[in-house]
Write a protein that holds these residues in place. Structure first.
Motif, mmCIF file in Angstrom:
data_model
loop_
_atom_site.group_PDB
_atom_site.id
_atom_site.type_symbol
_atom_site.label_atom_id
_atom_site.label_comp_id
_atom_site.label_asym_id
_atom_site.label_seq_id
_atom_site.Cartn_x
_atom_site.Cartn_y
_atom_site.Cartn_z
ATOM 1 N N MET A 1 -15.258 -22.768 -44.745
ATOM 2 C CA MET A 1 -15.814 -22.944 -43.437
ATOM 3 C C MET A 1 -16.164 -24.587 -43.640
ATOM 4 N N LYS A 2 -15.686 -25.281 -42.569
ATOM 5 C CA LYS A 2 -15.932 -26.940 -42.502
ATOM 6 C C LYS A 2 -17.232 -26.993 -41.927
ATOM 7 N N ARG A 3 -17.994 -27.920 -42.685
ATOM 8 C CA ARG A 3 -19.448 -28.061 -42.191
ATOM 9 C C ARG A 3 -19.853 -29.370 -42.100
ATOM 10 N N LEU A 4 -18.832 -30.308 -41.948
ATOM 11 C CA LEU A 4 -19.035 -31.443 -41.290
ATOM 12 C C LEU A 4 -18.368 -32.014 -40.075
ATOM 13 N N ARG A 5 -19.120 -32.175 -39.211
ATOM 14 C CA ARG A 5 -18.508 -32.671 -37.869
ATOM 15 C C ARG A 5 -18.822 -34.016 -37.435
ATOM 16 N N ILE A 6 -17.856 -34.683 -36.768
ATOM 17 C CA ILE A 6 -18.027 -36.115 -36.337
ATOM 18 C C ILE A 6 -18.138 -36.015 -34.880
ATOM 19 N N PHE A 7 -19.309 -36.627 -34.440
ATOM 20 C CA PHE A 7 -19.717 -36.804 -33.147
ATOM 21 C C PHE A 7 -19.988 -38.255 -32.758
ATOM 22 N N ALA A 8 -19.342 -38.654 -31.447
ATOM 23 C CA ALA A 8 -19.633 -39.769 -30.827
ATOM 24 C C ALA A 8 -18.919 -41.060 -31.520
ATOM 25 N N GLU A 9 -17.980 -40.693 -32.490
ATOM 26 C CA GLU A 9 -17.283 -41.476 -33.377
ATOM 27 C C GLU A 9 -17.942 -42.444 -34.292
ATOM 28 N N THR A 10 -19.295 -42.061 -34.456
ATOM 29 C CA THR A 10 -20.197 -43.007 -34.970
ATOM 30 C C THR A 10 -21.299 -42.252 -35.895
ATOM 31 N N THR A 11 -21.118 -40.937 -36.052
ATOM 32 C CA THR A 11 -22.148 -40.105 -36.404
ATOM 33 C C THR A 11 -21.321 -38.782 -37.175
ATOM 34 N N VAL A 12 -21.704 -38.305 -38.434
ATOM 35 C CA VAL A 12 -21.681 -37.206 -39.243
ATOM 36 C C VAL A 12 -22.756 -36.233 -39.179
ATOM 37 N N VAL A 13 -22.420 -35.116 -38.819
ATOM 38 C CA VAL A 13 -23.590 -34.146 -38.826
ATOM 39 C C VAL A 13 -22.996 -32.988 -39.974
ATOM 40 N N GLY A 14 -23.709 -32.879 -40.787
ATOM 41 C CA GLY A 14 -23.501 -31.918 -41.994
ATOM 42 C C GLY A 14 -24.447 -30.796 -41.866
ATOM 43 N N PHE A 15 -24.046 -29.492 -41.621
ATOM 44 C CA PHE A 15 -24.632 -28.494 -41.322
ATOM 45 C C PHE A 15 -24.651 -27.281 -42.662
ATOM 46 N N GLY A 16 -25.875 -26.829 -42.920
ATOM 47 C CA GLY A 16 -26.231 -25.876 -43.937
ATOM 48 C C GLY A 16 -26.827 -24.561 -43.283
ATOM 49 N N GLY A 17 -26.691 -23.833 -43.674
ATOM 50 C CA GLY A 17 -27.183 -22.368 -43.284
ATOM 51 C C GLY A 17 -26.070 -21.477 -42.528
ATOM 52 N N ASP A 18 -26.873 -20.788 -41.464
ATOM 53 C CA ASP A 18 -25.970 -19.566 -40.636
ATOM 54 C C ASP A 18 -25.066 -20.397 -40.067
ATOM 55 N N VAL A 19 -23.687 -19.529 -39.886
ATOM 56 C CA VAL A 19 -22.504 -20.141 -39.447
ATOM 57 C C VAL A 19 -22.581 -19.733 -37.822
ATOM 58 N N SER A 20 -23.094 -18.871 -37.392
ATOM 59 C CA SER A 20 -23.120 -18.493 -35.840
ATOM 60 C C SER A 20 -24.035 -19.622 -35.155
ATOM 61 N N ASP A 21 -25.181 -19.889 -35.814
ATOM 62 C CA ASP A 21 -26.041 -21.043 -35.490
ATOM 63 C C ASP A 21 -25.335 -22.329 -35.502
ATOM 64 N N MET A 22 -24.779 -22.517 -36.642
ATOM 65 C CA MET A 22 -23.866 -23.803 -36.729
ATOM 66 C C MET A 22 -22.888 -23.933 -35.589
ATOM 67 N N GLN A 23 -22.280 -22.889 -35.196
ATOM 68 C CA GLN A 23 -21.219 -22.989 -34.159
ATOM 69 C C GLN A 23 -22.041 -23.466 -32.778
ATOM 70 N N TYR A 24 -23.186 -22.670 -32.598
ATOM 71 C CA TYR A 24 -23.873 -22.984 -31.339
ATOM 72 C C TYR A 24 -24.258 -24.375 -31.263
ATOM 73 N N LEU A 25 -24.916 -25.196 -32.411
ATOM 74 C CA LEU A 25 -25.045 -26.422 -32.252
ATOM 75 C C LEU A 25 -23.970 -27.285 -32.018
ATOM 76 N N ASP A 26 -22.629 -26.880 -32.719
ATOM 77 C CA ASP A 26 -21.555 -27.750 -32.706
ATOM 78 C C ASP A 26 -21.107 -27.967 -31.262
ATOM 79 N N ARG A 27 -21.077 -26.565 -30.599
ATOM 80 C CA ARG A 27 -20.764 -26.560 -28.863
ATOM 81 C C ARG A 27 -21.888 -27.397 -28.100
ATOM 82 N N LEU A 28 -23.109 -27.312 -28.798
ATOM 83 C CA LEU A 28 -24.081 -28.201 -27.910
ATOM 84 C C LEU A 28 -23.886 -29.483 -27.970
#
Length: 178
Positions: A1-28
């Motif tokens: 499961m890839k847990r690093l996401r790039i947003f706004a081409e300037t920021t990396v968000v690393g997620f730990g914890g629940d996958v479904s909540d991570m997917q919700y935050l990714d969509r948000l």
């Protein structure tokens, strides 16, 4: 499961914890990124205000007794072009430090990274190569201490020039032969 996401081409968000909540935050965050990119004011998202937004989302969900079971790390440049690294968790607790980790890494990797960068002054003197090597050593320790882990990981390097995201990095060739 890839847990690093790039947003706004300037920021990396690393997620730990629940996958479904991570997917919700990714969509948000993707929705927020798109909204800001096409807004009339132009693209204004940076690491600092993304972290503030996430902290408020986590705190609101906690206050509604429906917490997001995650801890996130936000890395990038703030609005002034300075490096930014901060964390927020399921309670909406937010803090910043020269080095951060989630989950098992908060227990085993953090002490290793604090030896190399105990404060912001020491962290600012590290070269890119030294910082990457410290993370690789920490990942190696985590791999050897957790029987359920894999020897592959993702690493993101954030500089003023942009973000370099490497996925499927391999620790080393380990045969585990007796």
């Amino acid at each position: 499961m890839k847990r690093l996401r790039i947003f706004a081409e300037t920021t990396v968000v690393g997620f730990g914890g629940d996958v479904s909540d991570m997917q919700y935050l990714d969509r948000l965050l993707t929705s927020l990124d798109t909204e800001e990119a096409y807004g009339s004011a132009g693209h204004t998202l940076n690491a600092k205000n993304l972290h503030t937004y996430l902290t408020k989302v986590f705190y609101k969900r906690r206050s509604d007794f429906n917490p997001l079971w995650n801890q996130v790390l936000v890395a990038g440049m703030d609005g002034e072009g300075k490096p930014f690294l901060a964390s927020t968790d399921l309670l909406g607790t937010a803090f910043s430090s020269p080095s951060l980790a989630t989950g098992y890494g908060a227990h085993l990797a953090q002490p290793l990274m604090r030896k190399i960068a105990p404060d912001e002054i020491a962290a600012s003197k590290l070269s890119k190569e030294q910082a990457v090597e410290a993370v690789k050593e920490s990942m190696k320790v985590l791999y050897y201490r957790d029987a359920r882990s894999l020897d592959k990981y993702s690493i993101a390097v954030v500089t003023k020039d942009g973000i370099e995201l490497k996925e499927n990095e391999k620790l080393e060739n380990q045969s585990w032969a007796l």
